[in-house]
Scaffold this active site. Structure first.
Site, short mmCIF file in Angstrom:
data_model
loop_
_atom_site.label_atom_id
_atom_site.label_comp_id
_atom_site.label_asym_id
_atom_site.label_seq_id
_atom_site.Cartn_x
_atom_site.Cartn_y
_atom_site.Cartn_z
N THR A 26 0.84 -1.20 0.00
CA THR A 26 0.00 0.00 0.00
C THR A 26 0.88 1.25 0.00
O THR A 26 1.87 1.31 0.73
CB THR A 26 -0.92 0.02 1.24
OG1 THR A 26 -1.68 -1.18 1.27
CG2 THR A 26 -1.86 1.21 1.21
N HIS B 242 -1.89 6.38 -14.10
CA HIS B 242 -2.58 5.26 -13.46
C HIS B 242 -4.08 5.34 -13.70
O HIS B 242 -4.58 6.32 -14.25
CB HIS B 242 -2.30 5.25 -11.94
CG HIS B 242 -0.96 4.69 -11.58
ND1 HIS B 242 0.18 5.45 -11.59
CD2 HIS B 242 -0.57 3.43 -11.23
CE1 HIS B 242 1.22 4.70 -11.25
NE2 HIS B 242 0.79 3.47 -11.02
N LYS C 247 -7.07 5.25 -8.48
CA LYS C 247 -5.88 5.39 -7.62
C LYS C 247 -6.00 6.67 -6.79
O LYS C 247 -6.19 7.75 -7.33
CB LYS C 247 -4.60 5.40 -8.46
CG LYS C 247 -3.34 5.42 -7.58
CD LYS C 247 -2.10 5.09 -8.37
CE LYS C 247 -0.86 5.12 -7.50
NZ LYS C 247 -0.92 4.13 -6.39
#
Length: 236
Positions: free
Chosen positions: A72, A131, A135
């Site tokens: 993470t 991305h 995200k």
């Protein structure tokens, strides 16, 4: 290997599928405010959740004496605290902004390029990452790792999003539909541009790397990185 999955979103589900295909078992999984199975039955934990949940998940694993692999991003202000907790518990911990084997090779290539380009002041370096729309953090943890490795050798003082200062390494963060992760490092002069690019085609690379890291970490003690896992510690 008996795995606890801390976080059961898209990455957690991909890790589960690939782990089962490799003969491992998932004995515990947790998400938001729910869980399934018994964490006490696990031999190692793999954590892909959210920036808000990461610290509590890592603490949960370390306090259960579970080796923990965390992917993470967006929580690193608490990283030193987690390292201290790991050392206090004589635990096992790997954090990586990206577990993909290809990306970690890219990190080493990027660092070598930064060292090589350090003397050529006419080239201005920048980083761009793209991305998927879901995200939450920007720039990506991968882009930050790339930037920090460049800054070891570059005269720029720091990185920042969309900076126009000559003393700051600019990172551009883009969010587009269904992009797994693309990172580009560019060295640009008036004469030419040199670019390094890594483009992920699926989440499987991240998941496979996390499983590989968990296999490597399971019987070890200490705080490690993907450089240790891949034997890249002597590649600097």
């Amino acid at each position: 290997m008996k795995i606890a999955l801390l976080g059961y979103g898209k990455m957690g589900k991909t890790i589960e599928r690939l782990a089962l295909e490799s003969g491992h078992s998932i004995v515990f999984k947790s998400w938001v405010e729910s869980s399934e199975g018994n964490i006490e039955d696990a031999e190692v934990a793999i954590e892909f959740s959210s920036p808000e949940a990461a610290v509590s998940n890592i603490k949960k694993a370390l306090e259960a004496d579970l080796p923990i692999v965390s992917g993470t991003t967006g929580w690193l202000e608490s990283y030193d605290e987690m390292v201290k907790l790991c050392e206090k518990r004589n635990g096992s911990f790997i954090y990586a902004s990206n577990f993909s084997v290809g990306v970690n090779l890219f990190f080493s290539i990027n660092e070598y390029a930064a060292k090589l380009m350090a003397q050529w002041k006419e080239y201005d370096v920048s980083v761009e990452e793209t991305h998927h729309l879901e995200k939450k953090d920007a720039p990506s943890g991968t882009a930050i790792t790339i930037a920090e490795n460049i800054l070891k050798y570059n005269s720029k003082k720091e990185w920042n999003l969309d900076s126009t200062s000559d003393e700051v390494l600019s990172i551009t963060a883009k969010r587009e539909e269904d992009v797994k992760g693309t990172h580009i490092v560019s060295y640009e002069s008036n004469i030419d541009t040199i670019s390094l690019k890594h483009e992920a085609h699926s989440r499987e690379g991240f998941a496979k790397g996390a499983i590989l890291a968990a296999e490597w970490l399971k019987d070890k003690k200490g705080v490690f990185s993907m450089k240790d896992v891949l034997g890249l510690t002597n590649a600097d």
